[in-house]
Design an enzyme around this catalytic site. Structure first.
Site, short mmCIF file in Angstrom:
data_model
loop_
_atom_site.label_atom_id
_atom_site.label_comp_id
_atom_site.label_asym_id
_atom_site.label_seq_id
_atom_site.Cartn_x
_atom_site.Cartn_y
_atom_site.Cartn_z
N GLU A 45 0.81 -1.22 0.00
CA GLU A 45 0.00 0.00 0.00
C GLU A 45 0.84 1.27 0.00
OE1 GLU A 45 -3.75 0.07 1.60
OE2 GLU A 45 -3.80 -2.01 2.24
N THR A 50 0.12 2.20 -8.45
CA THR A 50 -0.44 3.46 -8.95
C THR A 50 0.58 4.17 -9.83
OG1 THR A 50 -1.72 3.63 -6.91
CG2 THR A 50 -1.59 5.60 -8.29
N ARG A 178 -7.74 -0.11 -5.81
CA ARG A 178 -6.68 -0.83 -5.10
C ARG A 178 -6.86 -2.32 -5.28
NH1 ARG A 178 -2.40 -2.86 -3.65
NH2 ARG A 178 -1.89 -3.31 -1.49
N ASP A 200 7.12 -4.40 -11.16
CA ASP A 200 6.37 -4.11 -9.94
C ASP A 200 6.16 -5.42 -9.19
OD1 ASP A 200 4.68 -3.16 -7.96
OD2 ASP A 200 2.92 -3.04 -9.26
N GLN A 204 3.65 -6.89 0.17
CA GLN A 204 3.40 -7.60 1.42
C GLN A 204 4.55 -8.56 1.72
OE1 GLN A 204 0.91 -6.70 -0.56
NE2 GLN A 204 -0.17 -5.46 0.94
#
Length: 355
Positions: A45, A50, A178, A200, A204
């Protein structure tokens, strides 16, 4: 009397194959040397995906209507996931609803299957009613105490639009969507006549073991940090502060022996959310006692910058640059990426000893 002997057909075929392989290898080497490969790393996050979407919007034509239509489903289902999270948080935090009827509506959301094709006809209207409840807004103001998607309020604000039968997400909606990254997602684009290749990788902890697969032959690293996460904990570890996790993760990357000559650009992202939190009275010193600043954004930015600079031990063969970003703002991302392109190109030239 002399004589000559032609090579057997299989030898000739092998020679032709070998020549083709050598030609292909030279072509691949040339293409490889002309391509800038960037590895996007950071905790979950932080905004990596993005940034990838922004590169596609800015340099690769964006998302056509067909692609955006396909993303309507995860957006709609995300509304249900987020409103359920809010309902559970209301109960856990002991926050009362302004209207008792909204408590009943909130409870009803728990029984709706997570498939937007079967949502009740009045689902989106009911979400709009609950979203207008003062108690729900109080819970959102304390969302650092539970796991709520940063974009939840964005979609709640326009839930009636999202719920319309002919809803087609805008590119800004796509940026706000998301979806957790799993595995390795590759994106290629051309910026100012230079070929970029982004990798990318999920942020986590369970995804980080896959990072090593991307460490070889990268030009540089873009390390994303959620600057607003100073008062939040990880979704996968409620005992670990998100900003502290980012600092520890950056330290491990900076000192990694596989990356000893790979320079890093840090994007301290979500500065807009950081400013909102400071204005709302969230105090960095409550989570980082060494913070000596106040509620001023520049104080906070100075603290964040120094925190990462202190972690990065000076190393002659690698460099670190830091930029503050708002990944959902296309203009901001374009401006920042333009400013770092020259630096990245210099890294690339040094990589192949062209300077």
């Amino acid at each position: 009397m002399g004589c000559s002997q032609s090579s057997p057909p299989e030898v000739q075929a092998a020679k032709v194959t070998n020549e083709k392989i050598n030609k292909d290898l030279k072509s691949f080497k040339k293409e490889f040397e002309q391509e800038i490969r960037l590895l996007l790393l950071g905790a979950g996050e932080s905004g990596k995906s993005t940034i990838v979407k922004q590169m596609r919007i800015i340099y690769a034509g964006g998302f056509d209507e067909s692609e955006r239509r396909q993303l309507a489903k995860p957006i709609k289902e995300g509304v249900l996931v987020c409103i359920r999270v809010l309902g559970e948080a209301m109960a856990d935090l002991g926050i009362q609803y302004e209207k008792p009827s909204n408590a009943e509506l909130m409870a009803s959301f728990q029984n709706i299957p997570l498939n937007c094709d079967s949502f009740p006809p009045d689902f989106y209207e009911h979400v709009a009613e609950v979203w207008g409840d003062a108690g729900v807004r109080k819970a959102v103001a304390r969302s650092n105490e539970f796991q709520l998607n940063d974009s939840a309020t964005y979609f709640f604000e326009q839930v009636r639009v999202v719920g319309s039968p002919d809803y087609v997400p805008t590119e800004h909606d796509v940026l706000r969507l998301r979806v957790q990254t799993t595995g390795i997602v590759e994106t290629k684009f051309v910026a100012n006549d230079v070929q970029f290749h982004l990798f990318d990788v999920g942020g986590q902890r369970s995804e980080r073991r896959k990072w090593i697969q991307c460490f070889g032959d990268v030009t540089g690293i873009l390390f994303l940090v959620s600057s607003s996460a100073f008062d939040q904990v990880l979704a996968e570890d409620f005992q670990q502060n998100r900003l502290q996790e980012a600092l520890e993760l950056f330290a491990s990357i900076w000192k990694n022996r596989w990356l000893e000559s790979v320079s890093v650009i840090i994007f301290l992202n979500k500065v807009d959310l950081l400013e909102q939190k400071l204005r709302a009275g969230h105090k960095i010193a409550d989570y980082f006692p060494q913070y000596a600043g106040g509620q001023d954004l520049e104080d906070a930015k100075d603290f964040l910058l120094k925190s990462f600079v202190d972690v990065a031990e000076e190393m002659e063969q690698k460099q670190m640059y830091v930029h503050f970003t708002v990944a959902t703002d296309t203009e901001n991302v374009l401006k920042v990426f333009m400013s770092v392109q020259d630096v990245i190109r210099q890294w690339h030239l040094r990589e192949f000893k062209l300077v």
